[in-house]
Design an enzyme around this catalytic site. Structure first.
Site, short mmCIF file in Angstrom:
data_model
loop_
_atom_site.label_atom_id
_atom_site.label_comp_id
_atom_site.label_asym_id
_atom_site.label_seq_id
_atom_site.Cartn_x
_atom_site.Cartn_y
_atom_site.Cartn_z
CE LYS A 80 6.97 21.13 -33.62
NZ LYS A 80 7.37 22.32 -34.42
C1 LIG Z 1 8.68 22.88 -34.25
C2 LIG Z 1 9.21 23.70 -35.38
C3 LIG Z 1 10.57 24.07 -35.45
C4 LIG Z 1 11.57 23.72 -34.37
O1 LIG Z 1 11.85 22.35 -34.30
P1 LIG Z 1 12.51 21.72 -32.97
O2 LIG Z 1 12.47 20.26 -33.18
O3 LIG Z 1 11.63 22.17 -31.84
O4 LIG Z 1 13.88 22.27 -32.87
C5 LIG Z 1 10.99 24.81 -36.56
N1 LIG Z 1 10.13 25.19 -37.52
C6 LIG Z 1 8.82 24.86 -37.49
C7 LIG Z 1 7.92 25.35 -38.57
C8 LIG Z 1 8.32 24.10 -36.42
O5 LIG Z 1 7.01 23.78 -36.39
#
Ligand SMILES: *Cc1c(COP(=O)(O)O)cnc(C)c1O
Length: 515
Positions: A80
């Site tokens: 993120k």
């Molecule tokens: C947020 C997240 C996901 C999922 O991603 P989305 O965009 O919500 O599908 C997968 N792995 C990690 C480590 C995350 O922080």
């Protein structure tokens, strides 16, 4: 892809690629190109991302068919960061520009507000800490996020960062994530607080976040083409999925012309998306084999009252995916729309609204066969249990990995020094699906997205590798995590019983107001 890119784009670095992609969607009158380039350079500089490639591609197998796209080299060690570093700079840019020449008392001040169960909150805090004219306030359920995540967030002492933890009514118990979410929603809907504080959201449906994530699909493909002489044409991306933000960015990359053969959705036991791709029905609770509330007792996982299951990949523990409706819109537009552009948009909008209304009132909806078929042209899906996740961490570790010869220093990749690759549980969900997919598409190069550093989800990794004599968890720990839990913290604890009025009072007494 614009013609002007021709094949040149294959040699662009991450920042240049991001800049060119953003330029297609952000007009020069909104942000002059030179400013946009500065924002991008600042977001993806070596001071922020520990890898010079920002999101490096490493090879996992000896047959040159399976690669990992490491997305966890940002400040909070999860993917993120790629989006939230840019978003933080973007917020600051707009505010500082608007406030140019204004005195302190006249300045517009934004309060970015969000609830988190872990990952989004820390990435948002690291994206916004120390920025001008903007505060960041993150509410988490007290003592119900992982110790590393709690330490990561609350040890940020910048003046503009506010960590709140919500405590339940009795004793020291934490409230739930949903309680936090409800309080944040109440604040967004509250006239008073919006009068004194200009509130903004950073949730996963934020368009700038999706846009930023498109970049690494392009950079991964370019990096593959540069390293590979066989002239790979099409690739598959395998994406560990929760709210559908990450894989939606891949879908946009495909629509822009990136040669993606398919996007493969990997879910954990919270498998609403996988059930959709198998049946065409999008339902909060599975209608077949439903037993106790929450279903799927065979997983042995705990289900919360609302039906969300607690798994080893918690960042993917969701009941419904908030970005999925965006894909539905495109499917409805392509398949069900007809006539003029305007009519097609209208049809798509109405269809999606009808489906979402059914989701709310009846807990689910089904799409016509033609829509499901269109969805299957671009996507496949598979669901992975906790046991399979642990087994994949262990089996990947026990294989010699060519990736080990790449940039293997501690903290810059998920590797140990012994040439063995350690997956975090989210990435393991993706690799499990990628390895299965390789069986029926053996000639296509697969790129699995590695979404978090394994040290961040240590309990699952230690559980998976407890039988390995040469595994030492401490070798895995990046320097940034050493001593993290002992650092000074700042945190405001909030009683759930004080409700929205209590929350507003705390905001007013702490966070600067906006003009
Ligand atoms: C947020 C997240 C996901 C999922 O991603 P989305 O965009 O919500 O599908 C997968 N792995 C990690 C480590 C995350 O922080």
């Amino acid at each position: 892809m614009p013609e002007s890119w021709s094949d040149n784009w294959l040699s662009w670095d991450f920042a240049k690629l991001a800049f060119e992609i953003f330029s297609l969607y952000i007009s020069a009158s909104e942000i002059p190109p030179q400013d946009l380039r500065e924002l991008v350079d600042k977001s993806y500089s070596p001071a922020v991302f520990r890898s010079p490639q920002v999101t490096p591609l490493v090879r996992l197998d000896s047959k040159e068919q399976l690669y990992l796209l490491e997305l966890f080299h940002g400040p909070t060690f999860a993917f993120k960061d790629v989006a939230l570093q840019f978003l933080g700079n973007l917020f600051e840019y707009f505010l500082v520009r608007r406030n140019k020449g204004r005195e302190t008392e006249d300045r517009e001040h934004l309060t970015v507000l969000g609830a988190t169960s872990g990952d989004t909150g820390s990435a948002a805090i690291y994206g916004l800490k120390g920025k001008s004219d903007v505060s960041i306030l993150i509410l988490h359920p007290h003592k119900r996020i992982s110790p590393i995540q709690e330490a990561q967030m609350t040890s940020v002492l910048d003046e503009n960062v506010y960590n709140f933890a919500l405590k339940a009514d009795q004793g020291e118990q934490g409230a739930s994530f949903d309680d936090c979410q409800d309080l944040v929603k109440a604040a967004f809907g509250d006239v008073d607080i919006n009068h004194t504080h200009k509130l903004a959201a950073v949730n996963s449906i934020n368009w700038a976040r999706i846009l930023a994530q498109i970049s690494y699909y392009f950079s991964a493909y370019a990096s593959l083409r540069r390293s590979d002489t066989s002239g790979t044409s099409k690739v598959r991306f395998v994406v560990p999925t929760g709210n559908f933000g990450d894989v939606l960015a891949g879908y946009f990359a495909k629509r822009m012309g990136l040669p993606i053969e398919k996007l493969v959705i990997a879910t954990n036991s919270n498998d609403i998306l996988n059930r959709f791709w198998k049946s065409g029905s999008y339902e909060k609770q599975p209608t077949h084999g439903k037993q106790a509330k929450g279903g799927f007792p065979e997983d042995g996982v705990k289900a919360h009252e609302d039906g969300v299951k607690e798994t080893l990949s918690p960042a993917m523990d969701i009941l419904v995916s908030s970005n999925f409706e965006r894909l539905l819109w495109f499917l409805a537009y392509d398949v069900l729309g007809s006539g003029s552009e305007e009519q097609r948009r209208k049809t798509a909008g109405e269809k999606v609204k009808g489906w979402l209304d059914d989701l709310k009132s009846q807990g689910g909806f089904s799409v016509p066969q033609s829509v499901l078929e269109a969805a299957k042209e671009d996507f496949e899906s598979e669901r992975v249990s906790d046991d399979q996740t642990l087994a994949m961490i262990a089996s990947t570790y026990s294989e010699e990995s060519p990736a080990a010869t790449s940039d293997a220093s501690k903290g810059t990749t998920g590797l140990t020094h012994k040439g063995k690759y350690i997956l975090d549980p989210h990435s393991a969900v993706g690799v499990h699906v990628a390895r299965n997919s390789l069986h029926h598409a053996p000639d296509i190069v697969h790129i699995a997205l590695a979404t978090a550093h394994p040290a961040k989800f240590s309990a699952a990794v230690q559980e998976a590798l407890k039988g390995e004599d040469d595994f030492e968890f401490d070798n895995l720990l990046p320097d940034q995590f050493v001593g993290l839990e002992a650092l000074e913290r700042r945190l405001t604890i909030l009683d759930k019983s004080k409700g929205i009025e209590g929350f507003k009072k705390e905001i007013r007494s702490r966070v600067p107001r906006s003009k």
